[in-house]
Write an enzyme that holds these catalytic residues in place. Structure first.
Site, PDB file in Angstrom:
ATOM      1  N   CYS A 160       0.859  -1.179   0.000  1.00 23.55           N
ATOM      2  CA  CYS A 160       0.000   0.000   0.000  1.00 23.55           C
ATOM      3  C   CYS A 160       0.896   1.229   0.000  1.00 23.55           C
ATOM      4  CB  CYS A 160      -0.878   0.018   1.233  1.00 23.55           C
ATOM      5  SG  CYS A 160      -1.852  -1.469   1.441  1.00 23.55           S
ATOM      6  N   ARG A 180       2.613   1.175  -7.306  1.00 25.95           N
ATOM      7  CA  ARG A 180       2.787   0.078  -6.340  1.00 25.95           C
ATOM      8  C   ARG A 180       1.662  -0.942  -6.421  1.00 25.95           C
ATOM      9  NH1 ARG A 180       5.874   1.663  -1.495  1.00 25.95           N
ATOM     10  NH2 ARG A 180       4.598   0.176  -0.389  1.00 25.95           N
ATOM     11  N   TRP A 202      -4.002  -1.987  -0.886  1.00 24.24           N
ATOM     12  CA  TRP A 202      -4.064  -3.291  -1.552  1.00 24.24           C
ATOM     13  C   TRP A 202      -4.561  -4.250  -0.485  1.00 24.24           C
ATOM     14  CZ3 TRP A 202      -1.895  -8.216  -1.162  1.00 24.24           C
ATOM     15  CH2 TRP A 202      -1.978  -9.011  -2.313  1.00 24.24           C
ATOM     16  N   ASN A 212       0.170   0.827   6.708  1.00 24.66           N
ATOM     17  CA  ASN A 212       0.642  -0.282   5.871  1.00 24.66           C
ATOM     18  C   ASN A 212       1.152  -1.372   6.794  1.00 24.66           C
ATOM     19  OD1 ASN A 212       0.164   1.247   3.630  1.00 24.66           O
ATOM     20  ND2 ASN A 212       2.317   1.568   3.100  1.00 24.66           N
ATOM     21  N   GLY A 213       0.986  -2.623   6.388  1.00 25.32           N
ATOM     22  CA  GLY A 213       1.460  -3.736   7.219  1.00 25.32           C
ATOM     23  C   GLY A 213       0.279  -4.556   7.700  1.00 25.32           C
ATOM     24  N   GLU A 270      12.290 -17.394 -15.488  1.00 27.79           N
ATOM     25  CA  GLU A 270      11.991 -15.961 -15.520  1.00 27.79           C
ATOM     26  C   GLU A 270      11.133 -15.616 -16.755  1.00 27.79           C
ATOM     27  OE1 GLU A 270      12.079 -13.653 -13.484  1.00 27.79           O
ATOM     28  OE2 GLU A 270      12.204 -11.759 -14.576  1.00 27.79           O
ATOM     29  N   LYS A 323       7.508 -13.867 -16.455  1.00 30.77           N
ATOM     30  CA  LYS A 323       7.165 -12.621 -17.161  1.00 30.77           C
ATOM     31  C   LYS A 323       5.889 -12.833 -17.977  1.00 30.77           C
ATOM     32  CE  LYS A 323       9.105 -10.107 -15.504  1.00 30.77           C
ATOM     33  NZ  LYS A 323      10.084 -10.425 -14.514  1.00 30.77           N
ATOM     34  N   GLU A 334       2.681 -13.239 -15.616  1.00 32.04           N
ATOM     35  CA  GLU A 334       2.260 -12.050 -14.859  1.00 32.04           C
ATOM     36  C   GLU A 334       1.755 -10.946 -15.770  1.00 32.04           C
ATOM     37  OE1 GLU A 334       5.228  -9.846 -12.581  1.00 32.04           O
ATOM     38  OE2 GLU A 334       6.783 -10.520 -13.942  1.00 32.04           O
ATOM     39  N   HIS A 357       9.850 -36.518 -17.387  1.00 27.60           N
ATOM     40  CA  HIS A 357       9.443 -37.086 -16.098  1.00 27.60           C
ATOM     41  C   HIS A 357       8.037 -36.647 -15.712  1.00 27.60           C
ATOM     42  CE1 HIS A 357      13.445 -38.705 -15.606  1.00 27.60           C
ATOM     43  NE2 HIS A 357      13.921 -37.525 -15.967  1.00 27.60           N
ATOM     44  N   LYS A 364       4.055  -3.932  -6.696  1.00 27.51           N
ATOM     45  CA  LYS A 364       5.498  -3.796  -6.939  1.00 27.51           C
ATOM     46  C   LYS A 364       6.309  -4.229  -5.725  1.00 27.51           C
ATOM     47  CE  LYS A 364       9.103  -2.633  -9.257  1.00 27.51           C
ATOM     48  NZ  LYS A 364       9.486  -3.608 -10.308  1.00 27.51           N
TER      49      LYS A 364
END
Ligand code: M6R
Length: 613
Positions: free
Chosen positions: A2, A27, A77, A103-104, A486, A490, A493, A509, A608
């Protein structure tokens, strides 16, 4: 995750809050709100229009007080309770005289809420945050001032907080406190500010201070006093901010992601700058570990999340091959729960672009308790992790606004590889000539990245050809495996398409069962001893009807016969190749997301900086 902004002593407080909230939008957030003290009361406005909330707030605030003494704002958020207006911050106490943003996570909020309700408080929201407003109201009833009430309230709170409080009884006062969640304060002659992130304040002041854990700041117009939670004065260290506001803006690109991908050559060059002296010595002066300590290291453990974890996986090859140090790479959120074996010869490296990711921070704290040496690779100077580690290795990628990491990952890989070479140098595990060759190769990455980035049109054409696909497998071997992970991250997301990363040899496998016509397999086959084996894995999926995209090094003509599409990149040292090979995979994800009409800078459900566990 947040965002917080606050100001006291500015007649245009509301504009400052709304401008600051806009700068914090990157963010990620689902609702937003502001509270202002003026005309003897608190004015509150909140909106839950997702990423349009701040714009909605602008439209709602004509009713704001004419005299604005102080104000606080927040982008939320959701963690506890739905992302709706009632749960949006700021929250008020029963009387409407106290407003807070936070925040938290308050871990004991349920028990606190139960006791507050038993005392007659009425809680309006489902959030963990609101209990703080009522706790402070409760302490104010004892006749203490706001500062003391905040201290007393925090004494019964467990969890993480960046907390900011205002009261109509002390209109020009803001009280803020921090534990785990970051909070920055700033001051000018007339006004004082605070925010969760530096960019929100940069156009107002550069006189900034990062609050440390368990510190409390008392802001009045033009003055900031910092104490610990017991009220003992502390002398803060000023933050050195080298970024300008311009650097946080898009600079002519369609979006932050394009801008930040294009900045990779500079990010890598800046990360190396000044760290290799004229004699080829590697100078990492903020590591804060003596050569003797570096020689005594018996094991390295890298802890990180997401893309930073992938950078750690790349580094494992370098730590083991070049410095001959056994290396483990852990997903930070799992690390401390597996009872890791650590001691004072273990070097634990936290990798985090933000330096605030709570899982990584807590993993590092666990490692400290077990006596390990802590080093952090962070893109943010004076981040929480940087302040807690024994040593730091800053990546110098500049601010990254797009939620998807690009330039910071390139910079992390390079920083970690430089550290591996430094260890090799100190421990004598590489011939001087070999080490010099690797340093030259590192220096060449800037140019190779520029070449790879210039081929973006070819990648866009491949994306066009894959526009209807919905299942992607990314395969790699050796250092190509983290690149595959990666690339898959990418793609998923940004485009919300199904994508998985696998070591090529693992396919048979299990995963090969789902390969059929329509699946896309993206294979990283740029070189190294396993290139042949990688191409065998490609043949296996080709035989089952997959559409094949191969990332290959310039000059590799052989791959064309196996692939439906080829993405060529300039070749480099095998262990450095992920820095270059990831570029077309970033671009592929970018173009597929754009093709689907998605916001590449702010993918859904993501933030973020992840400051909750
Ligand atoms: O700030 P950090 O590097 O600690 O963040 C860790 C992850 O959340 C992050 O790398 C995330 O996976 C990427 N932004 C995805 O592109």
């Amino acid at each position: 995750m947040c965002g917080i902004i606050g100001v006291t002593g500015a007649a245009d407080a509301l504009d400052i809050l709304l401008d600051g909230l806009e700068r914090l939008e990157y963010r990620g957030y689902d609702s937003a709100g502001v509270a202002l003290v003026g005309d003897g009361a608190i004015f509150q406005a909140r909106a839950a229009e997702g990423t349009h909330s701040v714009a909605s707030l602008r439209a709602m605030t004509q009713l704001a007080p004419v005299t604005q003494v102080a104000g606080i704002g927040h982008t939320r958020w959701a963690t506890h309770g739905q992302p709706n207006e009632t749960n949006a911050h700021p929250h008020l106490d029963c009387s409407g005289a106290v407003a807070i943003v936070h925040n938290g996570i308050i871990e004991n909020h349920l028990e606190l809420a139960e006791s507050l309700v038993a005392q007659g408080h009425v809680l309006a929201s489902e959030t963990d945050t609101e209990v703080l407003a009522h706790l402070i109201e409760d302490r104010l009833r004892d006749g203490v001032d706001l500062e003391e009430a905040v201290r007393r309230a925090l004494a019964v709170v467990r969890g993480a907080f960046a907390l900011v409080v205002m009261s109509s009884a002390e209109p020009d006062l803001i009280v803020a406190a921090r534990r785990i969640s970051p909070l920055i304060v700033g001051v000018t002659e007339q006004a004082s500010f605070l925010a969760s992130d530096i960019p929100a304040l940069l156009d107002r002041t550069r006189d900034l201070i990062a609050l440390e854990d368990d510190q409390l700041a008392v802001l009045r117009p033009g003055s900031v006093v910092i104490t610990d939670l017991e009220g003992v004065l502390v002398t803060p260290t000023p933050l050195i901010v080298e970024w300008d506001l311009e650097a946080t803006q898009r600079g002519g690109y369609d979006d932050f992601m394009s801008k930040e991908m294009a900045e990779q050559p500079r990010a890598v060059a800046d990360t190396l700058r000044g760290r290799i002296d004229a004699t080829g010595g590697i100078v990492l002066d903020q590591l804060d570990l003596t050569d003797e300590q570096l020689r005594a290291i018996s094991k390295i453990v890298v802890v990180a999340c997401g893309s930073s974890y992938h950078a750690g996986l790349v580094a494992k090859y370098a730590f083991e091959r070049w410095a001959r140090i056994p290396t483990e790479v852990d997903i930070a959120s799992e690390f401390r729960y597996r009872d890791p074996v650590l001691d004072d010869t273990t070097l634990v490296i936290g990798v985090s672009q933000s330096g605030e990711t709570v899982d990584t921070l807590q993993a590092m704290r666990h490692a400290r308790e077990d006596g390990a040496h802590l080093v952090v690779v962070s893109n943010v100077v004076d981040s929480s992790m940087a302040r807690e580690a024994d040593g730091v290795l800053y990546t110098r990628a500049g601010p990254e606004v797009c939620v998807a990491s690009t330039k910071t990952v390139a910079a992390q890989m390079v920083a970690l590889e430089l550290l591996a070479l430094h260890l090799a140098q100190v421990r004598g595990t590489l011939e001087d000539a070999t080490l010099a060759e690797h340093l030259v190769a590192l220096g060449e990455l800037e140019g190779l990245l520029t070449i790879a980035l210039d081929r973006g049109d070819a990648v866009a054409a491949v994306a066009e050809g894959l526009a209807d696909a919905s299942d992607f497998f990314f395969l790699g071997r050796h250092a190509g495996f983290p690149t595959a992970l990666e690339g898959a991250l990418k793609l998923k997301e940004l485009s919300y398409l199904h994508a998985e990363g696998y070591p090529g040899g693992e396919l048979k496998h299990g995963p090969i069962a789902v390969i059929e016509p329509g699946c896309v397999v993206v294979a990283v086959a740029t070189g190294g001893p396993l290139r042949e084996k990688m191409l065998s894995n490609v043949s296996e999926v080709k035989a089952r009807g997959a559409t094949v995209v191969i990332v290959a090094a310039d000059g590799d003509e052989e791959v064309a016969s196996l692939a439906d599409f080829v993405l060529m990149v300039p070749g480099t040292d095998e262990l450095l190749s992920p820095v270059v090979d990831i570029v077309p995979l970033q671009q592929l994800a970018y173009h597929l997301a754009r093709h689907r009409g998605l916001d590449v800078d702010r993918p859904r459900n993501l933030a973020k900086t992840v400051t909750v566990e």
